[in-house]
Design an enzyme around this catalytic site. Structure first.
Site, PDB file in Angstrom:
ATOM      1  N   HIS A  60       0.829  -1.208   0.000  1.00  0.00           N
ATOM      2  CA  HIS A  60       0.000   0.000   0.000  1.00  0.00           C
ATOM      3  C   HIS A  60       0.866   1.262   0.000  1.00  0.00           C
ATOM      4  O   HIS A  60       1.293   1.737   1.051  1.00  0.00           O
ATOM      5  CB  HIS A  60      -0.913  -0.036   1.235  1.00  0.00           C
ATOM      6  CG  HIS A  60      -2.014   0.968   1.199  1.00  0.00           C
ATOM      7  ND1 HIS A  60      -3.262   0.711   1.712  1.00  0.00           N
ATOM      8  CD2 HIS A  60      -2.085   2.232   0.700  1.00  0.00           C
ATOM      9  CE1 HIS A  60      -4.043   1.777   1.541  1.00  0.00           C
ATOM     10  NE2 HIS A  60      -3.338   2.715   0.943  1.00  0.00           N
ATOM     11  N   LEU A  63       2.491   6.845  -4.800  1.00  0.00           N
ATOM     12  CA  LEU A  63       3.673   7.432  -5.447  1.00  0.00           C
ATOM     13  C   LEU A  63       3.384   8.778  -6.127  1.00  0.00           C
ATOM     14  O   LEU A  63       4.305   9.492  -6.503  1.00  0.00           O
ATOM     15  CB  LEU A  63       4.274   6.447  -6.452  1.00  0.00           C
ATOM     16  CG  LEU A  63       4.928   5.187  -5.854  1.00  0.00           C
ATOM     17  CD1 LEU A  63       5.533   4.322  -6.944  1.00  0.00           C
ATOM     18  CD2 LEU A  63       5.990   5.543  -4.831  1.00  0.00           C
ATOM     19  N   ARG A  64       2.142   9.116  -6.333  1.00  0.00           N
ATOM     20  CA  ARG A  64       1.729  10.455  -6.830  1.00  0.00           C
ATOM     21  C   ARG A  64       2.057  10.761  -8.287  1.00  0.00           C
ATOM     22  O   ARG A  64       1.722  11.841  -8.765  1.00  0.00           O
ATOM     23  CB  ARG A  64       2.315  11.577  -5.952  1.00  0.00           C
ATOM     24  CG  ARG A  64       2.025  11.463  -4.467  1.00  0.00           C
ATOM     25  CD  ARG A  64       0.559  11.507  -4.127  1.00  0.00           C
ATOM     26  NE  ARG A  64       0.327  11.665  -2.700  1.00  0.00           N
ATOM     27  CZ  ARG A  64      -0.736  11.158  -2.073  1.00  0.00           C
ATOM     28  NH1 ARG A  64      -1.650  10.483  -2.737  1.00  0.00           N
ATOM     29  NH2 ARG A  64      -0.895  11.358  -0.782  1.00  0.00           N
ATOM     30  N   ASN A  94      -4.814   5.984  -7.144  1.00  0.00           N
ATOM     31  CA  ASN A  94      -5.462   7.311  -7.052  1.00  0.00           C
ATOM     32  C   ASN A  94      -4.524   8.453  -7.435  1.00  0.00           C
ATOM     33  O   ASN A  94      -4.325   9.414  -6.691  1.00  0.00           O
ATOM     34  CB  ASN A  94      -6.047   7.543  -5.645  1.00  0.00           C
ATOM     35  CG  ASN A  94      -4.994   7.580  -4.560  1.00  0.00           C
ATOM     36  OD1 ASN A  94      -3.916   7.013  -4.712  1.00  0.00           O
ATOM     37  ND2 ASN A  94      -5.294   8.266  -3.470  1.00  0.00           N
ATOM     38  N   ASP A 152      -8.780   2.836  -3.557  1.00  0.00           N
ATOM     39  CA  ASP A 152      -8.276   3.418  -2.310  1.00  0.00           C
ATOM     40  C   ASP A 152      -8.393   4.940  -2.298  1.00  0.00           C
ATOM     41  O   ASP A 152      -8.096   5.613  -3.268  1.00  0.00           O
ATOM     42  CB  ASP A 152      -6.821   3.015  -2.074  1.00  0.00           C
ATOM     43  CG  ASP A 152      -6.313   3.538  -0.738  1.00  0.00           C
ATOM     44  OD1 ASP A 152      -7.035   3.372   0.262  1.00  0.00           O
ATOM     45  OD2 ASP A 152      -5.233   4.150  -0.687  1.00  0.00           O
ATOM     46  N   HIS A 179     -10.711   0.088   0.678  1.00  0.00           N
ATOM     47  CA  HIS A 179     -10.597   1.205   1.622  1.00  0.00           C
ATOM     48  C   HIS A 179     -11.999   1.345   2.201  1.00  0.00           C
ATOM     49  O   HIS A 179     -12.932   1.709   1.490  1.00  0.00           O
ATOM     50  CB  HIS A 179     -10.157   2.463   0.860  1.00  0.00           C
ATOM     51  CG  HIS A 179     -10.338   3.744   1.607  1.00  0.00           C
ATOM     52  ND1 HIS A 179      -9.277   4.534   1.993  1.00  0.00           N
ATOM     53  CD2 HIS A 179     -11.443   4.408   2.029  1.00  0.00           C
ATOM     54  CE1 HIS A 179      -9.724   5.616   2.614  1.00  0.00           C
ATOM     55  NE2 HIS A 179     -11.041   5.568   2.653  1.00  0.00           N
ATOM     56  N   HIS A 232      -5.607  -0.752   5.633  1.00  0.00           N
ATOM     57  CA  HIS A 232      -5.457   0.056   6.862  1.00  0.00           C
ATOM     58  C   HIS A 232      -6.568  -0.072   7.917  1.00  0.00           C
ATOM     59  O   HIS A 232      -7.274   0.879   8.208  1.00  0.00           O
ATOM     60  CB  HIS A 232      -5.241   1.537   6.524  1.00  0.00           C
ATOM     61  CG  HIS A 232      -6.135   2.098   5.454  1.00  0.00           C
ATOM     62  ND1 HIS A 232      -7.506   1.998   5.479  1.00  0.00           N
ATOM     63  CD2 HIS A 232      -5.836   2.772   4.316  1.00  0.00           C
ATOM     64  CE1 HIS A 232      -8.003   2.595   4.413  1.00  0.00           C
ATOM     65  NE2 HIS A 232      -7.011   3.068   3.680  1.00  0.00           N
ATOM     66  N   ASP A 305       0.821   2.593   3.715  1.00  0.00           N
ATOM     67  CA  ASP A 305      -0.059   3.689   3.285  1.00  0.00           C
ATOM     68  C   ASP A 305       0.736   5.003   3.198  1.00  0.00           C
ATOM     69  O   ASP A 305       0.262   6.073   3.581  1.00  0.00           O
ATOM     70  CB  ASP A 305      -1.279   3.852   4.208  1.00  0.00           C
ATOM     71  CG  ASP A 305      -2.403   4.643   3.522  1.00  0.00           C
ATOM     72  OD1 ASP A 305      -2.269   5.002   2.328  1.00  0.00           O
ATOM     73  OD2 ASP A 305      -3.416   4.933   4.201  1.00  0.00           O
ATOM     74  N   HIS A 309       2.595  14.458   1.162  1.00  0.00           N
ATOM     75  CA  HIS A 309       1.949  15.775   0.988  1.00  0.00           C
ATOM     76  C   HIS A 309       2.988  16.859   1.233  1.00  0.00           C
ATOM     77  O   HIS A 309       3.901  16.673   2.031  1.00  0.00           O
ATOM     78  CB  HIS A 309       0.786  15.952   1.965  1.00  0.00           C
ATOM     79  CG  HIS A 309      -0.386  15.069   1.670  1.00  0.00           C
ATOM     80  ND1 HIS A 309      -1.219  15.278   0.605  1.00  0.00           N
ATOM     81  CD2 HIS A 309      -0.834  13.958   2.295  1.00  0.00           C
ATOM     82  CE1 HIS A 309      -2.154  14.331   0.578  1.00  0.00           C
ATOM     83  NE2 HIS A 309      -1.941  13.515   1.600  1.00  0.00           N
TER      84      HIS A 309
HETATM   85 ZN   LIG Z   1      -7.179   4.294   2.028  1.00  0.00          ZN
HETATM   86 ZN   LIG Z   2      -3.928   4.701   0.858  1.00  0.00          ZN
END
Ligand SMILES: [Zn+2]
Ligand SMILES: [Zn+2]
Length: 427
Positions: A60, A63-64, A94, A152, A179, A232, A305, A309
């Site tokens: 989980h 990497l953006r 995501n 997620d 999620h 998570h 996870d 940011h």
């Molecule tokens: Zn999540």
């Molecule tokens: Zn996540």
């Protein structure tokens, strides 16, 4: 190229090995485990006093890239992974745009191959564009090498759609990672609902917003005969639901993050926005339940996870800061604290961070058996170190653990027979 790891304690739970020995790597594979191996042409790593374990696998990771390369790129994320002892990571879909098609899976894999750091097993989205309206083309994703799908960041809100998605995934033998969050019930909440949310006057997120969806998705997975993995897990009620489902023979697995077992809701009295995560840090009794779940096998996996940011995004009022913290570089040390507490031992810890993720995802790795791919992590179990900004490989720095004194440090990492981390430095 040959690598000879000398005098380490080799722990391979899958092969049933836990002994002091040498390990020889040749042509990207584990060639031999034996005492006093003599090999003149090999590069030698002295692992005396250290643990030699199958490379850690993170199920989980965020990497953006593409979309938010200012927070993390594939390259910086993989550097952070290697620094933390991970030889493979699974980026969540995501991104912007979301990973719901073959081209994007290929993009991620090609980039990772180019860097030659940790391996990558991209997770595809359950629904097209992660919009929760129509099922993504899972056949295409599977063909591109995807092993698991997840939306997620969100649950699939529509239970009927989730049921169909589970059926579809089951036909393709894809794992569905859920999620679990009822967004309406969670509302505008920013922290766990309980004594401390009242004291601090912060908007609460009830445990039921997680556990209701855990229970729903377990029942839907049973209907569909699908393999479900709960991301998570944070609440005691969720642990209980998963334990019950396993008793009933439902194929569900679950993960916990290092931060959910290390930090509690009370810690938010510092108003440090790096403590704002989704799901939220829960109460002391939830943490106790998570640890019991790890101990009795209800919780199969420890996953990071890792959620990068920017500093200026986190430097907002608590209500407006984004959810998430980075975790790749601290996961092993924070989890190793469970050994001193008597919750796990090294064998079970390596199971939860390498063997079982590999097994659930059906990817190579998670073993040091002769002939296996040489993904190896070397750990100094007694080394104490302080986590500082300077040491961070991730492009982001949003961690509440900065300045913490940690124990157990990854020293060397080998991926596919190539040394990528040597004495704490990326090669
Ligand atoms: Zn999540
Ligand atoms: Zn996540």
């Amino acid at each position: 190229m040959k690598i000879l790891i000398k005098n380490g304690r080799i722990i391979d739970p899958k092969a049933g090995i836990d002994k002091k020995s040498d390990l020889l790597i040749e042509n990207g594979k584990v060639m031999k485990i034996a005492s006093a191996i003599k090999e003149e042409k090999a590069e030698v790593i002295d692992a005396a006093g250290k643990l030699v374990v199958p490379g850690l696998i993170d199920m989980h990771t965020h990497l953006r890239e593409p979309g938010r390369e200012d927070q993390e790129t594939i390259k910086t994320g993989l550097r952070a992974a290697v620094k933390g002892g991970f030889t493979a990571v699974c980026p969540m879909p995501n991104t912007e745009p979301p990973c719901d098609n073959q081209a994007q899976v290929k993009f991620l894999k090609e980039k990772a191959e180019q860097y030659g750091l940790a391996k990558i097993w991209p997770i595809g989205s359950i629904t097209r564009g992660r919009k929760g309206k129509a099922i993504a083309d899972m056949t295409d994703l599977k063909e591109a090498g995807v092993r698991a799908v997840s939306d997620d960041g969100d649950s699939v809100e529509d239970a009927e759609l989730m049921r169909r998605a589970l059926e579809y995934a089951s036909m393709l033998d894809l794992l569905v990672i859920s999620h679990c969050e009822d967004k309406k019930l969670a509302g505008e909440g920013v922290m766990h609902e309980g004594y401390w949310s009242t004291v601090l006057g912060m908007s609460p997120i009830p445990s039921a917003s997680e556990s209701l969806i855990v229970e729903r998705d377990i029942r839907l997975a049973a209907l569909a005969g699908a393999r479900l993995h709960i991301a998570h897990v944070s609440a005691e009620e969720s642990v209980n639901a998963i334990r019950q489902a396993k008793k009933e023979g439902i194929t569900v697995t679950a993960e916990v993050t290092p931060h959910h077992i290390t930090l509690k809701d009370e810690d938010l009295k510092t108003y440090d926005t790096n403590l704002k995560v989704n799901p939220p840090l829960r109460s002391v009794s939830d943490i106790k339940a998570l640890k019991e779940g790890l101990k009795d096998g209800t919780i199969d996996v420890i996953a990071t996870d890792h959620a990068p940011h920017l500093v200026n995004e986190k430097e907002k009022e608590f209500d407006y800061a984004p959810f998430g913290m980075i975790g790749l570089e601290t996961a092993l040390s924070l989890s190793a604290a469970l050994i001193d507490e008597g919750v796990l031992d090294w064998k079970t810890l390596i199971e939860k961070m390498s063997v079982t993720p590999g097994k659930i995802l059906q990817v190579p790795g998670g073993t040091l058996a002769e002939g296996a791919c040489a993904d190896v992590t070397i750990i100094d179990p007694d080394k104490e170190w302080v986590y500082t900004k300077k040491s961070i490989e991730s492009r982001s720095q949003n961690s509440p653990f900065l300045g913490w004194k940690l124990k157990a440090q990854v020293t060397d990492v080998i991926v596919g027979g190539k040394i990528v981390l040597r004495e704490g430095e990326i090669t």
